[in-house]
Scaffold this motif. Structure first.
Motif, mmCIF file in Angstrom:
data_model
loop_
_atom_site.group_PDB
_atom_site.id
_atom_site.type_symbol
_atom_site.label_atom_id
_atom_site.label_comp_id
_atom_site.label_asym_id
_atom_site.label_seq_id
_atom_site.Cartn_x
_atom_site.Cartn_y
_atom_site.Cartn_z
ATOM 1 N N GLU A 13 0.534 -1.359 0.249
ATOM 2 C CA GLU A 13 -0.197 0.161 0.263
ATOM 3 C C GLU A 13 0.979 1.252 0.538
ATOM 4 O O GLU A 13 0.697 2.489 -0.685
ATOM 5 N N VAL A 14 1.674 1.596 0.642
ATOM 6 C CA VAL A 14 3.550 2.472 0.531
ATOM 7 C C VAL A 14 3.015 2.656 -0.501
ATOM 8 O O VAL A 14 3.646 3.571 -1.020
ATOM 9 N N ILE A 15 4.253 1.452 -1.064
ATOM 10 C CA ILE A 15 4.590 1.124 -2.397
ATOM 11 C C ILE A 15 3.196 1.991 -3.819
ATOM 12 O O ILE A 15 3.792 2.917 -4.879
ATOM 13 N N ALA A 16 2.660 1.253 -3.700
ATOM 14 C CA ALA A 16 1.377 1.925 -4.258
ATOM 15 C C ALA A 16 1.091 3.186 -4.598
ATOM 16 O O ALA A 16 1.130 4.408 -4.938
ATOM 17 N N THR A 17 1.014 3.650 -3.202
ATOM 18 C CA THR A 17 0.830 5.051 -2.871
ATOM 19 C C THR A 17 1.964 6.687 -3.233
ATOM 20 O O THR A 17 1.224 7.255 -3.996
ATOM 21 N N GLY A 67 7.741 17.570 4.346
ATOM 22 C CA GLY A 67 7.726 17.918 2.867
ATOM 23 C C GLY A 67 9.059 17.827 2.817
ATOM 24 O O GLY A 67 9.345 16.619 3.317
ATOM 25 N N ILE A 68 9.397 18.254 2.176
ATOM 26 C CA ILE A 68 10.910 17.800 1.024
ATOM 27 C C ILE A 68 11.041 18.754 0.147
ATOM 28 O O ILE A 68 11.175 19.782 0.369
ATOM 29 N N THR A 69 13.039 18.659 0.544
ATOM 30 C CA THR A 69 13.231 19.712 -0.164
ATOM 31 C C THR A 69 13.530 19.194 -1.945
ATOM 32 O O THR A 69 13.220 17.728 -1.992
ATOM 33 N N ARG A 70 14.034 20.334 -2.702
ATOM 34 C CA ARG A 70 14.167 20.102 -3.726
ATOM 35 C C ARG A 70 15.249 19.064 -4.017
ATOM 36 O O ARG A 70 15.422 18.028 -4.787
ATOM 37 N N GLY A 91 12.722 7.054 0.721
ATOM 38 C CA GLY A 91 12.380 7.521 2.783
ATOM 39 C C GLY A 91 11.592 8.597 2.625
ATOM 40 O O GLY A 91 10.875 8.948 3.096
ATOM 41 N N LEU A 92 12.590 10.029 2.765
ATOM 42 C CA LEU A 92 11.759 11.099 2.755
ATOM 43 C C LEU A 92 11.061 11.550 1.791
ATOM 44 O O LEU A 92 9.895 12.643 3.172
ATOM 45 N N PHE A 93 11.074 10.916 0.660
ATOM 46 C CA PHE A 93 9.566 10.866 -0.017
ATOM 47 C C PHE A 93 8.508 10.961 0.801
ATOM 48 O O PHE A 93 7.027 10.965 0.711
ATOM 49 N N CYS A 94 8.585 9.100 1.276
ATOM 50 C CA CYS A 94 7.506 8.800 1.624
ATOM 51 C C CYS A 94 7.930 8.556 3.098
ATOM 52 O O CYS A 94 6.614 8.721 3.242
ATOM 53 N N ASN A 95 8.187 10.054 3.538
ATOM 54 C CA ASN A 95 7.974 9.959 4.973
ATOM 55 C C ASN A 95 6.720 10.439 5.189
ATOM 56 O O ASN A 95 5.873 10.215 6.536
#
Length: 335
Positions: A117-121, A201-204, A248-252
């Protein structure tokens, strides 16, 4: 005839001759000047015609390139946007939340779950951004200037990309949310109060490598779900790979997701929901047809978001308001 009489006769004749000569000279000069003006005008018209022809050729070439290279990406982007929108709406269903729970200690890894589910999202949210990158690589601002529809779709997709980077600004949209993820002791604080201290959020510098995981460079297309899952699971077991941290930070904010615990990320997702629905609509409308400048939610999405009654009224209303505010700001900024 006396001298006086001769002078009386000669002077008018001389004056007439001088006037005639002057008139002739003026006529010659006027004719010369007129001829020069005509030649200058002709040259200007020829130059303008050449410029117009060059512009037509440039526009033709630009449109031909757009239809050959960019249009297939626009079609895929529209499909991807529809799917991402449906996944975002689906995240309001509390039955999905248990499958998003972290299963790895966050002190030892950046990637906290192998859940399908995490991967699909993650794939659903990354794919439109991957297509934006591929679209950007195939077009330029000159080509965008000739195709209003493509220009608007590009600006919208760029807005979805920027939403991930604008977490602090989105948090400050009234009613502002307390949000302070970069503080000493954040690992412990984010467990105690995730709504405030969990980075959403996340950095560029981390977003772009995460998007690359969703691009198949050999085939020059977005990665399929299977390809992305394979890469995700591979990086999950390779903490020393820099892409492990980026992904990992994108999925955080997806890990342990609940709207109440990720109010800023929930606002970001709703911003993208608005953007992706507009991309889908704009892709089906000819460029010469103007659409409303303002973005607003489809009542069907609102009904589905409310259906589970799992999101409190204050969070629901404030998130909807913030998303409309933000997306309409970025559209004005991109005009």
């Amino acid at each position: 005839m006396s001298l006086g009489s001769q002078l009386t006769t000669a002077v008018p004749a001389l004056a007439a001759g001088v006037l005639a000569l002057g008139s002739a000279v003026y006529t010659v000069r006027l004719t010369t000047r007129t001829n020069k003006d005509v030649e200058v005008l002709k040259a200007k018209l020829v130059q303008e015609a050449a410029i117009a022809e060059a512009r037509r050729n440039l526009e033709y070439q630009a449109r031909a390139k757009i239809y050959a290279e960019s249009e297939p990406l626009v079609l895929k982007l529209a499909e991807s946007a529809d799917y991402a929108a449906s996944r975002i709406v689906g995240l309001s269903d509390p039955r999905r939340w248990p499958a998003l729970q972290a299963t790895v200690d966050s002190s030892s890894s950046w990637m906290l779950s192998r859940s399908s589910e995490v991967i699909a999202t993650a794939h659903a949210l990354l794919e439109p951004l991957a297509l934006l990158i591929l679209l950007r690589e195939k077009t330029n601002f000159v080509e965008l200037a000739f195709e209003r529809r493509l220009s608007e779709i590009y600006a919208l997709a760029r807005g979805a990309y920027n939403a991930h980077l604008d977490d602090y600004a989105i948090a400050e949209i009234p009613p502002a949310k307390t949000y302070d993820p970069v503080v000493p002791g954040w690992r412990q604080k984010r467990v105690e109060n995730p709504a405030t201290y969990w980075w959403q959020g996340i950095t560029r510098g981390r977003l772009d490598p995460a998007i690359e995981v969703c691009i198949n460079r050999e085939a020059n297309r977005a990665a399929t779900v299977d390809e992305f899952e394979s890469r995700y699971l591979d990086l999950f077991n390779r903490p020393d790979d820099s892409r492990h941290k980026s992904l990992g930070l994108f999925c955080n904010p997806i890990y342990n997701f609940r709207p109440e615990d990720r109010p800023i990320f929930w606002r970001i997702l709703l911003c993208q929901l608005l953007i992706y629905r507009r991309i889908s609509k704009r892709s089906r409308v000819p460029g010469e047809v103007a659409m409303s400048a303002a973005l607003d939610f489809d009542h069907k999405d609102i009904d589905q978001l409310r259906r589970s009654n799992a999101i409190g009224d204050e969070l629901f209303e404030s998130s909807i308001s913030a998303a409309v505010d933000y997306t309409n700001r970025i559209l004005v900024r991109n005009e």
